[in-house]
Scaffold this active site. Structure first.
Site, short mmCIF file in Angstrom:
data_model
loop_
_atom_site.label_atom_id
_atom_site.label_comp_id
_atom_site.label_asym_id
_atom_site.label_seq_id
_atom_site.Cartn_x
_atom_site.Cartn_y
_atom_site.Cartn_z
N GLU A 8 0.81 -1.22 0.00
CA GLU A 8 0.00 0.00 0.00
C GLU A 8 0.85 1.27 0.00
OE1 GLU A 8 -3.90 1.73 2.36
OE2 GLU A 8 -3.55 -0.40 2.17
N ASP A 104 -2.98 -3.08 3.12
CA ASP A 104 -3.49 -3.25 4.48
C ASP A 104 -4.58 -4.31 4.51
OD1 ASP A 104 -1.78 -1.41 5.48
OD2 ASP A 104 -3.28 0.13 5.91
N TYR A 307 -1.61 -4.95 13.91
CA TYR A 307 -2.41 -4.11 13.00
C TYR A 307 -3.32 -3.17 13.81
CZ TYR A 307 -5.45 -2.83 9.10
OH TYR A 307 -6.16 -2.13 8.15
#
Length: 690
Positions: A8, A104, A307
């Site tokens: 990303e 992500d 995360y």
């Protein structure tokens, strides 16, 4: 054949390339014997704008609303074509056999990659990397367990439905309001009910009327207890309180009941993103956006937390095997971690392991990687410490107390004394100081020592970012990944503003709430939509049915605005006139301060609304001078001694930026710039240029 890996961000691509052995560096990608690693820049593509779909939609007119296209395509965002061209060229290489989506691991990350692969017409196999931390170990395990991208189709359908829903509601309602009331008025399916939460709290405060009441307390054995009463306003004045005391003094006080109760409080569960943002706001005053940025840095750059954009506070069962390594990584910051390791790294709060309550990602916890604390900023260190301390609490014993409750009666009136003794501090690092008290015995007579105190009800507190996040979470407004962005958007569009630690709706925002359909203000409708989007991501709801409902609601919202006879006053209009065409000037807030712009769409006049403090020094007192724009043009003025100077005068200052100034400006722009622009953001930008 090689894998084309799509990350990303450039920073993530660089880290992946090092782990996967892609040492050959090119301008827009890395290459190794088995992989080619490239990246997006957040979103490279967005939904097509109205003017791309229909020529009649190029002009902002009420007659063309609502806009309900049968199909909305995608197109490159400004300044992204170069990277898209690189990805397209890599995708067509004969030695590339498949792609790996490594964006992500969430709804928006899925959309970023799918749109890119769709745009470059990638027709080879696609796999998905799904990891919850960026450590070398996690990445290698993730690549050993790549899944077919098809398994994540529902997540993509959910993200696409969300984007189209925001397009339909946001663009149509914003256009209708802007054209109808001749001002830039932004509305949306999430931001408007969020704004309403702040306004409703402000209304509660303004409508609040304080009430005074009196309380009678009893003092005995070095403690104080209030009289037990069901009605807070039972003693509305001093006279009634005094009469009660006089009556009680005629009675004999006795200890009628003593009870003891053992209480145990387990450690709180680890953070999800929203709770971390709330507590960071309360503890350090960080905005939701700043906290997200900090924890994202801890995840992507330092690789020491999992995360961040998670909505779960639970852990999956397979993480039990990693607890010792995670504890080992935090021993420098949590001394108790060493004793937990000696005890076998046993998690005391076993309820944290719940596979059913783990959604796309588990709770926010430290990774197995030992931090390099010298590389952490103070803000990063604070956030990391919060996450680590929550995690460490899972291994600690519960907080145990023994509570004593003593009931003293004077006739029919009762006073309850409470005293709590800490038996085991457990996960609570500080238990407070113990106060010595005398022992109580049933039947003991108590002297009538009373005290009367006047008290007053207090108004509810205005919302800050922490309490607004709590309301957004309660009503399902947005997701952990989008809530910070929504708050920032409301501030940027001048519908809401920060006043110290609190938030308040601007006059423009208050009017907006009065102009839109109540259905868009109520959180219930948006909460229903968010729930349906979540169901779509799990294959439990049809995205086509969802968008059909959104279209029906859009028609209703636009019709309400068209047929409305409500009035709007533009508070940004000033009494100042444009020197070029004579039209009124409007005040606008920009990154560089307030400016005045001409309301005549055919006139380009604008000037600074207030003087700007510069680094240009006064030749007399050597203090910083103001940059003033007036009838005589632009000039420097010293507010201390009145000295004025033309920008080209004095030291012959060049209007051209130095390399240092240019570098500093570019750095500031790059920091402020959003990584992606939604369709609604682009539409608003066009509106702001009107």
């Amino acid at each position: 054949m090689k894998q084309l890996i799509l990350a990303e961000k450039p920073s993530v691509a660089r880290d992946l390339s090092q782990i996967l052995g892609a040492r050959e560096k090119h301008k827009n990608y890395f290459e190794g014997p088995q992989v080619v690693v490239t990246w997006a820049l957040g979103h490279l593509l967005g939904l097509e704008m109205p003017e791309d779909l229909h020529k009649d939609w190029a002009q902002w007119q009420l007659t063309t609303l609502p806009m309900l296209p049968k199909k909305i395509g995608i197109k490159p965002l400004p300044k992204t074509r170069g990277q898209l061209k690189t990805i397209a060229a890599l995708a067509k290489r004969k030695d590339v056999g498949e792609a790996v989506i490594a964006t992500d691991a969430g709804r928006e990350g899925e959309l970023v990659a799918r749109w890119i692969l769709q745009y470059v017409r990638f027709n080879k196999p696609v796999k998905r990397l799904w990891i919850s931390s960026q450590t070398q170990k996690a990445v290698k395990q993730g690549f050993n367990d790549l899944r077919p991208a098809k398994e994540y189709d529902n997540l993509y359908y959910s993200a696409l439905a969300r984007a189209k829903a925001d397009w339909l509601v946001g663009l149509n309602v914003t256009r209708a309001l802007t054209v109808k009331y001749d001002d830039n008025l932004s509305a949306g399916r999430v931001q408007t009910p969020t704004l309403a939460q702040v306004d409703q709290q402000a209304q509660k405060i303004s409508q609040f009327k304080p009430r005074q009441y009196y309380v009678v307390s009893l003092e005995a054995n070095g403690q104080t207890a209030r009289r037990q009463q069901k009605d807070q306003f039972a003693l509305p004045d001093q006279e009634s309180a005094q009469k009660l005391v006089e009556r009680l003094q005629q009675e004999t006080g006795r200890v009628v009941k003593i009870t003891h109760k053992d209480q145990s409080q387990g450690a709180p569960l680890p953070y999800d993103l929203t709770e971390l943002q709330r507590e960071a706001n309360q503890a350090y005053g960080y905005s939701a956006k700043k906290t997200l940025s900090l924890v994202q840095s801890l995840y992507e750059i330092h690789k020491i937390v999992s995360y961040p954009r998670t909505d779960s506070k639970y852990l999956s069962s397979d993480l039990k095997a990693t607890m010792a390594e995670r504890l080992q990584a935090i021993t420098a910051i949590v001394p108790e971690a060493k004793s937990y390791l000696k005890a076998g790294s046993k998690v005391v709060a076993q309820k944290v392991f719940n596979d059913q309550k783990v959604t796309d990602h588990h709770a926010l916890i430290p990774t197995e990687q030992v931090p390099n604390y010298a590389k952490l900023s103070q803000d990063e260190h604070r956030i990391y410490t919060m996450i680590v301390q929550r995690f460490a609490g899972l291994f600690a014993q519960p907080y145990r107390t023994k509570q004593e409750k003593v009931t003293v009666a004077f006739g029919n009136e009762q006073f309850i004394f409470k005293h709590e003794t800490v038996v085991e501090s457990g996960w609570k690092t500080t238990s407070g100081s113990e106060t010595a008290t005398q022992e109580w015995q049933e039947g003991t007579k108590i002297a009538p020592k009373f005290r009367i105190s006047a008290e007053q009800t207090t108004p509810p507190a205005p919302l800050n970012e922490g309490s607004l996040l709590a309301k957004m979470e309660k009503y399902g407004l947005g997701t952990p990944a989008t809530r910070a962005e929504i708050i920032e958007k409301l501030v940027k569009t001048e519908l809401m503003e920060r006043t110290g630690k609190h938030l308040q709706v601007t006059p423009k925002g208050k009017q907006l709430l009065g102009l839109v359909n109540p259905a868009l203000i109520s959180p219930e409708l948006t909460a229903k939509w968010e729930e349906q989007l979540e169901q779509i991501s799990h294959g439990q709801y049809d995205s086509r049915k969802f968008l059909s409902e959104i279209e029906a609601e859009t028609k209703k919202l636009v019709a309400e605005i068209k047929n409305s006879d409500k009035k709007y006053h533009d508070h940004s209009l000033t009494s100042k006139k444009c020197p070029k065409c004579g039209a009124a000037l409007k005040e606008r807030q920009t990154r560089d301060g307030k400016i005045l712009v001409c309301t005549n769409p055919e006139c380009d006049y604008h000037r600074r609304a207030e003087a700007k403090v510069t680094n240009h020094r006064c030749p007399q007192c050597h203090r910083k001078m103001l940059l003033v724009e007036g009838k005589n043009g632009t000039y420097f003025r010293c507010k201390y001694d009145g000295t004025t100077e033309k920008p080209t005068g004095g030291k012959k200052r060049s209007k051209k930026m130095t390399k240092h100034e240019e570098k500093r400006l570019l750095k500031k722009v790059n920091q402020d710039e959003e990584p992606a622009e939604s369709a609604l953001a682009l539409a608003l930008k066009k509106a702001m240029e009107k």
